[in-house]
Design a protein around this motif. Structure first.
Motif, mmCIF file in Angstrom:
data_model
loop_
_atom_site.group_PDB
_atom_site.id
_atom_site.type_symbol
_atom_site.label_atom_id
_atom_site.label_comp_id
_atom_site.label_asym_id
_atom_site.label_seq_id
_atom_site.Cartn_x
_atom_site.Cartn_y
_atom_site.Cartn_z
ATOM 1 N N UNK A 10 8.510 5.104 2.637
ATOM 2 C CA UNK A 10 8.999 4.028 1.767
ATOM 3 C C UNK A 10 8.570 2.670 2.284
ATOM 4 N N UNK A 11 8.624 2.535 3.586
ATOM 5 C CA UNK A 11 8.240 1.276 4.213
ATOM 6 C C UNK A 11 6.807 0.887 3.838
ATOM 7 N N UNK A 12 5.914 1.852 3.909
ATOM 8 C CA UNK A 12 4.509 1.539 3.612
ATOM 9 C C UNK A 12 4.316 1.104 2.152
ATOM 10 N N UNK A 13 5.030 1.766 1.243
ATOM 11 C CA UNK A 13 4.901 1.390 -0.182
ATOM 12 C C UNK A 13 5.346 -0.053 -0.401
ATOM 13 N N UNK A 14 6.407 -0.438 0.284
ATOM 14 C CA UNK A 14 6.895 -1.805 0.121
ATOM 15 C C UNK A 14 5.943 -2.831 0.724
ATOM 16 N N UNK A 15 5.331 -2.464 1.821
ATOM 17 C CA UNK A 15 4.340 -3.384 2.405
ATOM 18 C C UNK A 15 3.192 -3.566 1.406
ATOM 19 N N UNK A 23 14.027 -5.438 4.886
ATOM 20 C CA UNK A 23 14.294 -4.175 5.583
ATOM 21 C C UNK A 23 13.418 -3.116 4.915
ATOM 22 N N UNK A 24 12.205 -2.933 5.389
ATOM 23 C CA UNK A 24 11.346 -1.982 4.678
ATOM 24 C C UNK A 24 11.780 -0.537 4.906
ATOM 25 N N UNK A 62 5.575 -10.502 7.104
ATOM 26 C CA UNK A 62 6.832 -9.797 6.830
ATOM 27 C C UNK A 62 7.736 -9.916 8.058
ATOM 28 N N UNK A 63 8.933 -10.485 7.885
ATOM 29 C CA UNK A 63 9.925 -10.469 8.959
ATOM 30 C C UNK A 63 10.761 -9.221 8.753
ATOM 31 N N UNK A 64 10.262 -8.124 9.253
ATOM 32 C CA UNK A 64 10.881 -6.824 9.006
ATOM 33 C C UNK A 64 11.933 -6.559 10.084
ATOM 34 N N UNK A 65 13.053 -6.048 9.654
ATOM 35 C CA UNK A 65 14.269 -5.995 10.484
ATOM 36 C C UNK A 65 14.933 -4.678 10.135
ATOM 37 N N UNK A 66 14.741 -3.683 10.995
ATOM 38 C CA UNK A 66 15.235 -2.365 10.612
ATOM 39 C C UNK A 66 15.338 -1.432 11.812
ATOM 40 N N UNK A 67 15.961 -0.298 11.606
ATOM 41 C CA UNK A 67 15.937 0.774 12.593
ATOM 42 C C UNK A 67 14.523 1.359 12.610
ATOM 43 N N UNK A 68 14.191 2.013 13.702
ATOM 44 C CA UNK A 68 12.876 2.668 13.839
ATOM 45 C C UNK A 68 11.708 1.698 13.718
ATOM 46 N N UNK A 69 11.954 0.468 14.155
ATOM 47 C CA UNK A 69 10.874 -0.519 14.049
ATOM 48 C C UNK A 69 9.692 -0.148 14.947
ATOM 49 N N UNK A 105 11.686 7.693 5.786
ATOM 50 C CA UNK A 105 11.861 6.245 5.680
ATOM 51 C C UNK A 105 10.519 5.522 5.846
ATOM 52 N N UNK A 106 9.697 6.062 6.719
ATOM 53 C CA UNK A 106 8.391 5.415 6.970
ATOM 54 C C UNK A 106 7.508 5.386 5.723
#
Lengths: 475, 475
Positions: A107-112, A71-72, A123-130, A104-105
């Motif tokens: 944070x997502x990029x840092x994790x990627x 969940x990125x 990445x099987x990313x599973x989250x709101x705002x996908x 949130x976006x």
């Protein structure tokens, strides 16, 4: 025949066959986004020419790692929720309610970036705002199998007393379903085919039966899979028993949910019979060793699931409560936590972890026709790992090879020097090519400062164990 | 007042007090090998001047990590013994018997490099040939608390059938004791005081009572500690019961061994009562989470030991069966394995792991007057960690700080940019200063190839689980 590039004279872990498919002094030829050939260097070098010949001496070439559950969108809260009880209610909610999409976006990029640097290529990313997050994958050139989270929970669910039955808001549920359809219609097969979409119901406890069935029908219509938390915690089982008088897995079985379209995440609370049933029905299991270890202090029944013949994969889950998204971490924890669960050093050997992060994972998420092993015709998702790193040194080859155990038990992730996805160099000699790491970190830091200012009151009101630690000087 | 260097505007984890002693916007001033002052940047910068001022913005400054139990002499076999039964007999012995001192030394240096790069500044190294290994520490400028392994086992002990009582060779025992005395006489307080010596009986099962008592008397004479495996496996307990009719801990208690001089390593097989007894007697416990997880599939009774008021530390043990020597790995495994052991996410929080790798460890090994925390008058063993790493990003400070949880659960070790030991820069911006990493790796690789050639027959004869995996294509 002409290739775009050839990597030769490397140890090549193809992950083909039942083991690890090692080729010593091996080579791989790539053209466009495709693997042309894999084999002994002599064979490949005589059959192919390339403008770019990469010397793989002292290197390991292997398939990119697959993170089957992440969940990125929660990454911006890295380190804010662990060592505590009431993880979701007291740990996550006070932050989530004070975080907007833009925060949130970042944070997502840092994790990627974190993932790429440790060799994650899918990445099987599973989250709101996908619908927004997915742009990161398109821009960075990474492979992603994405799902928008679907539930019927109101936004203020965090204020509900622990143990109360969740109220469902069908209008919200429909809205989120529409977001899922939009994700599919907009992004499926985009990014040169690197982006594929799944449906992501958050859990059987978080939405009504009608919506669950709608999701199932849509997954069939679009011929895709369902990425879903199943029996993920005692909280879920409690909700299911209160609402339906049934535990999650029997409930889902009656609904016809347990089949090969289902990627069942966690199974933390599944009994042995339930675990066997999920395996028997052909659903896959995604095992998140680190996150369930930290959040619940538990080891899910992955060994039972495998013994029942089930198809499984590893995932890193979310940063607040793991707290990293690094498949080397998951491989090592999967192996050691299960050795300890069984009190057996032979349990869950290194090769099994490696398979569950590569070829088995590809099968579990339904992408093995494209990725998971190095094979002619598959997509060129390739890592080059520096074996001349202190953590992987020395290399023994005869009569026992030590590369796989050291990769799983000793590597930290930073030994991955070069990451190739879909034939493109995404990281080269430890430098990211398609994304500005410093800028991404700066933006996430700014977002954290905004969230911090907004969430103070809620965090103090929640008074979690972590907040108490802060007050007591332990953080 | 004049300092040699000042690091300012950093997050400073002093590890003083009961928690982590965090100073935000903190600074540290160093002169020679000594910490002059630690405190808020404004205070330090007004009281001290220095030729070199290091900007700590975006950095974490913390004490160097202590590896309280490591056998670097075994490092050359990294990755050769795991996922197996009969670890020592079938995993280690076929290699050990074919390895000479020179080969082993090359592996030792690689592991020291691995440790430095992950922030280890003090190594409690415990091995054969310590009179040679110790030179690595002297040359690289690292702090070490070393012990020569003492036992009375013949060199061909690996051929003894499993379960047979070990034969003792008192002449060999005496020879090894003399090596220990030579180590003490030659190296204690050398390397500007960075090198200190301990006595290292390998285990109560591996030597007679007389030699054990001689070692004890020597430790008292030299006023030092005893670094010793205690209740390290069922193999040991079995030997003790067969030989003396007593389990290890009651046996050692009768011998007067359980006191504050003893650093008791592992306690894997200690009962709750025995664990409490060791703690009550004032001996310290060294807990090796990763290695015991891999080799035995067990979690030693560290929680019981701490609850009994005992003084504990973390150690990384040997590379064949961990397979890394990285205190970040140990901190994370210690926390998660104990959460799982207790089925409690609150068990073993991040700050506890961090203390057990710094200040508590310093107390446990008897060096807290010099190291373990950042405090005026202590030796300058300091790490600078880059918080602008994807694994540590973002940094929250208010109302909860997330640095410690991310350091323990997310950092891989490579976030450590600069390592200062005894006031000297040993690694600067990820570049080692005092040792040639590439050369060390090349030499270890050459040694591995020599060992490989010599050990083939013995490895095939031992036919371990790992050898079978190799034959079956899993390695």
């Amino acid at each position: 025949m002409k290739a775009d590039f050839i990597i030769a004279h490397a140890f090549v872990l193809t992950m083909e066959g039942k083991g690890v498919g090692m080729v010593q002094n091996g080579a791989i030829a790539v053209k466009g986004n495709m693997i042309l050939a894999v084999g002994p260097s002599a064979d490949i070098l005589s059959a192919y020419q390339a403008d770019r010949l990469i010397d793989g001496t002292g290197k390991l070439v292997m398939p990119g790692l697959i993170d089957a559950h992440i969940h990125t969108g929660l990454s911006i809260f890295r380190g804010m929720a662990q060592d505590m009880s009431h993880w979701m209610q007291k740990g996550l909610w006070p932050f989530i309610k004070n975080t907007d999409k833009k925060d949130a976006l970042t944070g997502s990029l840092v994790t990627i970036i974190e993932g790429i640097k440790a060799g994650t290529t899918t990445f099987c990313d599973y989250d709101h705002n996908m619908n927004d997050i997915v742009s990161h994958y398109v821009k960075t050139g990474v492979r992603a199998r994405v799902a928008e989270t679907i539930n019927e929970l109101p936004d203020d669910i965090g204020t509900l007393p622990v143990g109360d039955l969740y109220p469902f808001d069908t209008a919200l549920g429909n809205q989120r379903l529409q977001e899922s359809i939009r994700l599919f219609e907009t992004w499926h097969e985009q990014g040169d085919g690197r982006i594929t979409c799944l449906f992501g119901p958050q859990g059987a406890d978080m939405m009504g039966t009608e919506l669950l069935l709608e999701v199932k029908a849509l997954a069939e219509k679009y011929d895709t899979r369902i990425h879903m938390h199943v029996a993920q915690g005692d909280r879920e089982i409690d909700q299911m028993v209160k609402r339906y008088g049934k535990r999650t897995i029997p409930f889902l079985d009656e609904l016809g949910y347990l089949d090969s379209r289902l990627m069942a995440v966690h199974l933390t609370e599944a009994t042995k019979d339930e675990t066997y049933l999920v395996a028997k029905r052909g659903a896959s299991m995604i095992y998140c060793a680190g996150s369930i270890g930290i959040i619940d202090g538990l080891v899910p029944p992955i060994m039972d699931f495998l013994e029942a013949g089930g198809q499984a994969a590893l995932g890193s889950d979310q940063a607040p409560g793991n707290n990293c998204n690094n498949m080397f971490n998951e491989m090592k924890f999967a192996a050691i936590l299960n050795k300890v669960k069984r009190s057996d050093p032979k349990a869950f050997p290194a090769w099994l972890s490696l398979r569950l992060a590569t070829i088995e994972s590809a099968i579990a998420i339904g992408l093995d026709h494209e990725i998971g092993s190095l094979k002619k015709g598959k997509k060129a998702d390739i890592l080059i790992v520096n074996l001349e790193s202190p953590t992987l040194c020395p290399v023994f080859t005869d009569p026992i090879r030590n590369i796989v155990p050291n990769l799983v038990y000793s590597a930290r992730g930073h030994e991955v020097e070069t990451v190739i996805i879909d034939g493109q160099f995404i990281m080269e000699e430890n430098q990211l090519v398609t994304v500005n790491e410093k800028e991404a970190i700066r933006e996430a830091q700014q977002a954290a400062e905004r969230i911090s200012r907004r969430s103070g009151q809620d965090i103090m009101a929640a008074h979690s164990d972590v907040y108490q630690m802060m007050k007591d000087g332990y953080l």
